[in-house]
Motif scaffolding. Structure first.
Motif, PDB file in Angstrom:
ATOM      1  N   ASN A 124       3.768   3.139   8.487  1.00 17.63           N
ATOM      2  CA  ASN A 124       3.907   1.755   8.074  1.00 17.63           C
ATOM      3  C   ASN A 124       3.063   1.478   6.840  1.00 17.63           C
ATOM      4  OD1 ASN A 124       1.286   1.428   9.033  1.00 17.63           O
ATOM      5  ND2 ASN A 124       2.027   0.900  11.069  1.00 17.63           N
TER       6      ASN A 124
ATOM      7  N   HIS B  73      -1.964  -9.950   6.692  1.00 19.30           N
ATOM      8  CA  HIS B  73      -1.069  -9.124   5.880  1.00 19.30           C
ATOM      9  C   HIS B  73       0.346  -9.123   6.434  1.00 19.30           C
ATOM     10  CE1 HIS B  73      -3.138  -6.536   8.812  1.00 19.30           C
ATOM     11  NE2 HIS B  73      -1.994  -5.897   8.925  1.00 19.30           N
TER      12      HIS B  73
ATOM     13  N   PRO C 161     -12.856  -9.982   7.798  1.00 17.81           N
ATOM     14  CA  PRO C 161     -11.997 -10.246   8.953  1.00 17.81           C
ATOM     15  C   PRO C 161     -12.600 -11.335   9.847  1.00 17.81           C
ATOM     16  CG  PRO C 161     -12.400  -7.906   8.679  1.00 17.81           C
ATOM     17  CD  PRO C 161     -13.353  -8.622   7.780  1.00 17.81           C
TER      18      PRO C 161
ATOM     19  N   MET D 130      -4.798 -10.430   2.341  1.00 20.58           N
ATOM     20  CA  MET D 130      -5.729  -9.482   1.725  1.00 20.58           C
ATOM     21  C   MET D 130      -6.017  -8.316   2.647  1.00 20.58           C
ATOM     22  SD  MET D 130      -8.603 -11.995   0.211  1.00 20.58           S
ATOM     23  CE  MET D 130      -9.508 -10.784  -0.731  1.00 20.58           C
ATOM     24  N   PRO D 131      -6.351  -7.157   2.057  1.00 20.60           N
ATOM     25  CA  PRO D 131      -6.769  -6.022   2.893  1.00 20.60           C
ATOM     26  C   PRO D 131      -7.889  -6.445   3.849  1.00 20.60           C
ATOM     27  CG  PRO D 131      -6.518  -5.325   0.625  1.00 20.60           C
ATOM     28  CD  PRO D 131      -6.345  -6.819   0.634  1.00 20.60           C
ATOM     29  N   GLY D 132      -7.773  -6.057   5.088  1.00 23.43           N
ATOM     30  CA  GLY D 132      -8.794  -6.389   6.071  1.00 23.43           C
ATOM     31  C   GLY D 132      -8.628  -7.772   6.665  1.00 23.43           C
ATOM     32  N   GLY D 133      -7.548  -8.457   6.352  1.00 19.28           N
ATOM     33  CA  GLY D 133      -7.329  -9.796   6.897  1.00 19.28           C
ATOM     34  C   GLY D 133      -5.864 -10.002   7.226  1.00 19.28           C
TER      35      GLY D 133
ATOM     36  N   GLU E 282       6.544  -7.527  10.071  1.00 24.50           N
ATOM     37  CA  GLU E 282       5.821  -8.430  10.977  1.00 24.50           C
ATOM     38  C   GLU E 282       4.614  -9.023  10.248  1.00 24.50           C
ATOM     39  OE1 GLU E 282       6.735  -5.936  15.134  1.00 24.50           O
ATOM     40  OE2 GLU E 282       4.691  -6.061  14.387  1.00 24.50           O
TER      41      GLU E 282
ATOM     42  N   THR F 182      -5.966  -8.794  10.888  1.00 23.79           N
ATOM     43  CA  THR F 182      -6.970  -7.871  11.412  1.00 23.79           C
ATOM     44  C   THR F 182      -8.167  -8.695  11.867  1.00 23.79           C
ATOM     45  OG1 THR F 182      -6.250  -6.143   9.901  1.00 23.79           O
ATOM     46  CG2 THR F 182      -8.450  -5.910  10.827  1.00 23.79           C
TER      47      THR F 182
ATOM     48  N   ARG G  75       0.817  -1.210   0.000  1.00 23.47           N
ATOM     49  CA  ARG G  75       0.000   0.000   0.000  1.00 23.47           C
ATOM     50  C   ARG G  75       0.857   1.269   0.000  1.00 23.47           C
ATOM     51  NH1 ARG G  75      -1.065   2.857   4.138  1.00 23.47           N
ATOM     52  NH2 ARG G  75      -0.661   1.220   5.650  1.00 23.47           N
TER      53      ARG G  75
ATOM     54  N   MET H  10       3.103  -6.807   7.513  1.00 25.07           N
ATOM     55  CA  MET H  10       3.198  -5.399   7.887  1.00 25.07           C
ATOM     56  C   MET H  10       4.648  -4.931   7.784  1.00 25.07           C
ATOM     57  SD  MET H  10       1.953  -3.544  11.318  1.00 25.07           S
ATOM     58  CE  MET H  10       0.513  -4.566  11.546  1.00 25.07           C
TER      59      MET H  10
ATOM     60  N   HIS I   8       0.732  -9.933  10.537  1.00 27.41           N
ATOM     61  CA  HIS I   8      -0.421  -9.512  11.348  1.00 27.41           C
ATOM     62  C   HIS I   8      -1.719  -9.946  10.699  1.00 27.41           C
ATOM     63  CE1 HIS I   8       1.234  -6.602  14.366  1.00 27.41           C
ATOM     64  NE2 HIS I   8       2.278  -6.711  13.555  1.00 27.41           N
TER      65      HIS I   8
ATOM     66  N   MET J 257     -11.513  -7.114  -0.501  1.00 26.53           N
ATOM     67  CA  MET J 257     -11.181  -7.190   0.913  1.00 26.53           C
ATOM     68  C   MET J 257     -11.564  -8.519   1.516  1.00 26.53           C
ATOM     69  SD  MET J 257     -11.972  -3.595   2.714  1.00 26.53           S
ATOM     70  CE  MET J 257     -11.820  -4.263   4.355  1.00 26.53           C
TER      71      MET J 257
ATOM     72  N   MET K 140      -5.687  -5.293  15.606  1.00 24.37           N
ATOM     73  CA  MET K 140      -4.567  -5.917  14.929  1.00 24.37           C
ATOM     74  C   MET K 140      -3.965  -6.956  15.850  1.00 24.37           C
ATOM     75  SD  MET K 140      -3.464  -5.167  12.066  1.00 24.37           S
ATOM     76  CE  MET K 140      -4.257  -3.600  11.970  1.00 24.37           C
TER      77      MET K 140
ATOM     78  N   TYR L  36       0.278  -7.371   0.468  1.00 17.39           N
ATOM     79  CA  TYR L  36      -0.739  -8.400   0.255  1.00 17.39           C
ATOM     80  C   TYR L  36      -0.297  -9.276  -0.910  1.00 17.39           C
ATOM     81  CZ  TYR L  36      -3.265  -4.767   2.850  1.00 17.39           C
ATOM     82  OH  TYR L  36      -3.627  -3.832   3.783  1.00 17.39           O
TER      83      TYR L  36
END
Lengths: 206, 188
Positions: free
Chosen positions: B73, B139, B184, B134-137, B104, B108, B64, B141, B106, B181, B117, B77
């Motif tokens: 940060n 990832h 989550p 994926m975004p919202g799940g 890291e 969500t 991103r 970081m 992580h 997305m 997180m 994905y």
């Protein structure tokens, strides 16, 4: 002769009535519906009296006359907050100009210890220069959020003192009377967000 | 001269076979292109088939773009597929210090009406299965960016797998939109 006319007239009237009702029902079905959770009746939320990115006081009540979208997140948020803000930026771009002028997007930080008003200003500006970033004295920000039922929690502190903060899944949409009208899911497509914002804006205009 | 008709027939046959061959190659190259288009951009795919190690395929990797704050940060994905026959596990990642301070893993998670997180120590990838970041799940970081991530930038990300070892991938920086997305995972 009259009897024949009457005989014709009654079924004709019934027919017209059926068509009118059908059209009305049809129209109702065609009427655009909200994709977001509707707050019925629209309700007043506790006042927000914090600090905008430009250092000026920010009060929710000062925004009356506009449709206001409030997102609560934080700038260190790596995943969802920037996505939600991108969605709002994208939705905002999709609005017809007259509607856009009547919509204000506001992001209130859930992490006032790190997000000063200046940081918030820089952050929201990245998504759209018209967006307002809001922070303030940390205790006051957290009290305000608590009055909305939002209790951000910090994660354990990681390397270099970094931490993450929990934040709401939904965005709040206030109508032009300053009443909470919608709660938008964070993963709603920009097209639907734009359409919902326009509907709320039109509610106050019709 | 006596053999002309036979020779001509033979020529026609050869031409026909050649034509059929050309058609066949044309068709197969078409379908290859289709497969690539639907699967993933070529440059975003890295395959490592070390001897006796499961092959890990990394597709659709992207990070991103960021607003340009201090100590900000980003998140990367991708779709990571285990083409091998043994279970593997993504356990960590790293980038050069000129890109960011640390990496890291992580996820969500949704808790009631709040999102938060959670750092994880890895994700298993079963043979034939894909891990979707994926975004919202889930990832990867990327913390403490040295510089703002601007659309069009690329950087090298090293992903470490239990079986496949270290895999380097070039990650393009993109505007990440809401579409696609993850839902989550709920946590109680």
């Amino acid at each position: 002769m009259q009897r024949i006319l009457r005989r014709v007239r009654i079924p004709a009237l019934v027919g017209i009535a059926v068509i009118v009702v059908a059209l009305a029902l049809g129209c109702r079905e065609d009427a655009p519906a909200f994709a977001s959770a509707v707050v019925e009746p629209p309700s007043r939320m506790p006042e927000v009296n914090l600090v905008a990115g430009d250092g000026q006081p920010f009060r929710l009540s000062d925004q009356q006359g506009k449709v206001v979208v409030v997102y609560v997140g934080y700038t260190f948020c790596p995943d969802l907050c920037p996505l939600a803000m991108s969605t709002l930026g994208n939705a905002y771009d999709r609005l017809p100009a007259e509607v856009r002028d009547g919509v204000q997007v506001v992001m209130i930080t859930a992490d006032p210890a790190r997000d000063t008003p200046e940081v918030m200003a820089k952050y929201v500006n990245y998504f759209d220069p018209s967006f307002t970033g809001v922070s303030g004295d940390p205790a006051t920000v957290l009290e305000t959020l608590a009055s909305w039922g939002i209790h951000p929690e910090r994660s354990a502190t990681g390397a270099n003192g970094s931490y993450f903060v929990s934040h709401p899944t939904r965005m709040y949409v206030f109508n032009r009377d300053g009443l909470l009208r919608l709660q938008i899911a964070h993963d709603l497509e920009p097209e639907s967000v734009a359409s919902d914002l326009e509907l709320v804006w039109r509610e106050g205009n019709d | 001269m006596m053999h002309t008709p036979k020779a001509a027939r033979r020529l026609i046959l050869i031409a026909a076979i050649a034509a059929a061959g050309i058609f066949a190659t044309a068709c197969s190259s078409d379908s290859d292109e289709d497969a690539e288009a639907t699967a993933a951009p070529v440059e975003a795919t890295a395959t490592l088939a070390a001897p006796a190690a499961p092959a890990i395929e990394i597709a659709d990797i992207r990070a991103r773009a960021t607003p340009g704050l201090e100590n900000e940060n980003s998140a990367a994905y991708a779709v990571i597929t285990n083409r091998g026959t043994e279970k593997d596990r993504l356990v960590s990642g790293s980038v050069d210090a000129s890109v960011a301070g640390r990496v890291e893993l992580h996820t969500t998670v949704k808790e009631g009406e709040m999102m938060r997180m959670v750092q994880v120590d890895g994700w298993d990838i079963e043979p034939g299965a894909s891990l979707e970041l994926m975004p919202g799940g889930n990832h990867v970081m990327i913390l403490e960016l040295a510089e703002q991530f601007v659309v069009g930038d690329t950087f090298t990300l090293t992903l470490v797998f239990e079986q496949a070892g270290e895999i380097e991938v070039e990650v393009p920086v993109m505007e990440i939109a809401t579409s696609g997305m993850a839902t989550p995972g709920a946590m109680n």
